[in-house]
Design a protein around this motif. Sequence first.
Motif, short mmCIF file in Angstrom:
data_model
loop_
_atom_site.label_atom_id
_atom_site.label_comp_id
_atom_site.label_asym_id
_atom_site.label_seq_id
_atom_site.Cartn_x
_atom_site.Cartn_y
_atom_site.Cartn_z
N GLU A 205 0.88 -1.17 0.00
CA GLU A 205 0.00 0.00 0.00
C GLU A 205 0.92 1.22 0.00
OE1 GLU A 205 -3.87 0.91 2.60
OE2 GLU A 205 -2.01 1.48 3.62
N ILE A 213 -3.62 7.04 -2.61
CA ILE A 213 -3.17 5.80 -1.95
C ILE A 213 -3.51 4.64 -2.88
CG2 ILE A 213 -3.42 4.36 0.11
CD1 ILE A 213 -4.52 7.04 1.46
N ASN A 215 -2.84 0.36 -4.05
CA ASN A 215 -2.34 -0.97 -3.71
C ASN A 215 -1.61 -1.52 -4.93
OD1 ASN A 215 -3.26 -1.19 -1.07
ND2 ASN A 215 -5.26 -2.00 -1.70
C1 LIG Z 1 -5.77 -1.70 -0.33
O1 LIG Z 1 -5.96 -2.99 0.23
C2 LIG Z 1 -6.43 -2.97 1.57
C3 LIG Z 1 -6.45 -4.39 2.09
O2 LIG Z 1 -7.08 -5.23 1.19
C4 LIG Z 1 -7.79 -2.30 1.63
O3 LIG Z 1 -8.25 -2.24 2.96
C5 LIG Z 1 -7.67 -0.90 1.06
O4 LIG Z 1 -8.94 -0.30 1.00
C6 LIG Z 1 -7.07 -0.94 -0.34
N1 LIG Z 1 -6.83 0.42 -0.78
C7 LIG Z 1 -7.12 0.83 -2.02
C8 LIG Z 1 -6.82 2.25 -2.32
O5 LIG Z 1 -7.59 0.08 -2.85
#
Ligand SMILES: *[C@@H]1O[C@H](CO)[C@@H](O)[C@H](O)[C@H]1NC(C)=O
Length: 514
Positions: A205, A213, A215
């Motif tokens: 992340e 932000i 992933n």
């Molecule tokens: C990234 O992954 C986490 C864990 O799965 C999740 O909680 C979060 O919302 C995700 N963030 C984005 C920006 O997709």
Amino acid sequence: MKLDLYLVALAAVISITDGAQQWPLLKHLETQDKILNRQGCREACTSLKEQYSSQVIFFDEELYRVELSRYWSLQQSETLPACIFLPRSPQDIASVIRLSSKTGCPFAAKSGGHVPFAGASNIAGGITIDLSRLNQVTINKDGSTVSVGPGNKWVDVYRQLQKEQITVVGGRIADVGVGGLTLGGGISFFSNMHGWACDNIVTYEVVIATGDIVNASRTSHSDLYWALRGGANNFGLVTNFEMRLYPHDQSLMWIGKILHPGAPNTRLIKAFVDFGYDDTDAKATLLFSFVYLQKQDQYISVSETDYASAVVEDVHPPVFDAFFAVPNAFQTTKATKTVVDIIEEHSSANPNGLRQSYWTATFRLDEALAEEIVEIWKQEIETIKQSVTGFVPVLTFQVITVRMMKHMETNGGNALGLDEREGPLMIVAPSAMWTDSMHDEIVLSTYAKWLSRSHARAKEQNLDHRYLYMNYASQFQDPIKGYGEANVDRLRAIAKAYDPEGVFQRLQPGYFKL
Ligand SMILES: *[C@@H]1O[C@H](CO)[C@@H](O)[C@H](O)[C@H]1NC(C)=O
Ligand SMILES: Cc1cc2nc3c(=O)[nH]c(=O)nc-3n(C[C@H](O)[C@H](O)[C@H](O)COP(=O)(O)OP(=O)(O)OC[C@H]3O[C@@H](n4cnc5c(N)ncnc54)[C@H](O)[C@@H]3O)c2cc1C
């Protein structure tokens, strides 16, 4: 008699530890005002303080000194930031990055603070972002991965996992941070079994330059995912590492240390090189070092033989036979311990508050060359060995095994540019501790000489390799260039896509840039 030498070696480290804790260097007469003006960070720090109050620390606060004492090397502890920011969430990080872009006030980010040279994770006159409050260690629902915040030190991670008899591929010293070690590669006790730390990250992340932000994984932002496996702080600040979990019976390991007088020791060097070529047991790894003891005016070697599980009757595993066959001055007994106990012992031999430098070079694994390189190191150390106060020079050898390089191919490969067809390789890393800044120049120039002489000899024999392990590199080296031209081009293109304005290049000047 036998035990003496071991105690002497330990004492060498512990006695200079008395010189540690010289921070904070109250010698400097700078004032809050001067520091805030240095890079025009007055506006940025003031506005952070208004919004985040106790999460922002200024020079005149007691906590400022405490924060500075939490770097490993004195060179980093002596660096004076305009303010220190302690984000609690990815959103806090997004807002400091936006603020930096808006005001032009530069920043640095700190995980475990173990890079020795000044400016790597602390910034003079800028905003130092201390990630320590992002310290989650959360085992995910299906039990195959764990979410780890960059504010953790490795001991925090292993301690949590130990309860469940599971582990991650992480550091070998309690106090080293999750962030730096993982983003530069990460050599672990488990690396011959499962690869380096970076090859065991499922998702990052990341807060990118825009403050968004994202992933990054094999399936989402896969270009960024590749780049982060070796790309350090050039692409964003990582706020969570989702790491693969492995079972680890009772969390036990076997760790034998053997001391031999003299350097170079040709029988041990042969044992080291054979170990790297044979590579018969994936649980085995080695840290093979030479140390100069100033008080005794003596060179010794320390072979740390690591085995990733308990062994029958605490007897050394056969894969290390050749090391134990050489008559030694001391060897550990009762070598079966938990990972946490082992890495805590390692940390106590590497205290905060001393001057430190690390360097690195990579060569084809070769016995004659290894002997020569020890000899060159010794020749260089001889010229300064008695004049540098509290000097503890060390030369460490490790193998990048073919097995490790094969693991690097999983997940679509990493950015390090290593190819199993060139393996096995040896990483040779000289390091030094000393106590007086007066000796900085002589130590660094001596190590620079070791480096150029060693590369020159290796080149003559066609045994040199371009790779430089970032996590051991000095500020005078260029590990990213060592990833190879194609990878450097690809890294630059990815940086351009995620950070078109070059925020992480311009506003975060510390550590190794693209
Ligand atoms: C990234 O992954 C986490 C864990 O799965 C999740 O909680 C979060 O919302 C995700 N963030 C984005 C920006 O997709
Ligand atoms: C005593 C000692 C033992 C060591 N043992 C090992 C070992 O067993 N195996 C090994 O592989 N290496 C080892 N190292 C090397 C170590 O991996 C590097 O020094 C590493 O960079 C330290 O990480 P850190 O987080 O503590 O450092 P820091 O100085 O906090 O960070 C290093 C760099 O990474 C950046 N960074 C940190 N976190 C993030 C993040 N979340 N997002 C973006 N950028 C970030 C920082 O800005 C900085 O530029 C050791 C070093 C020492 C001094």
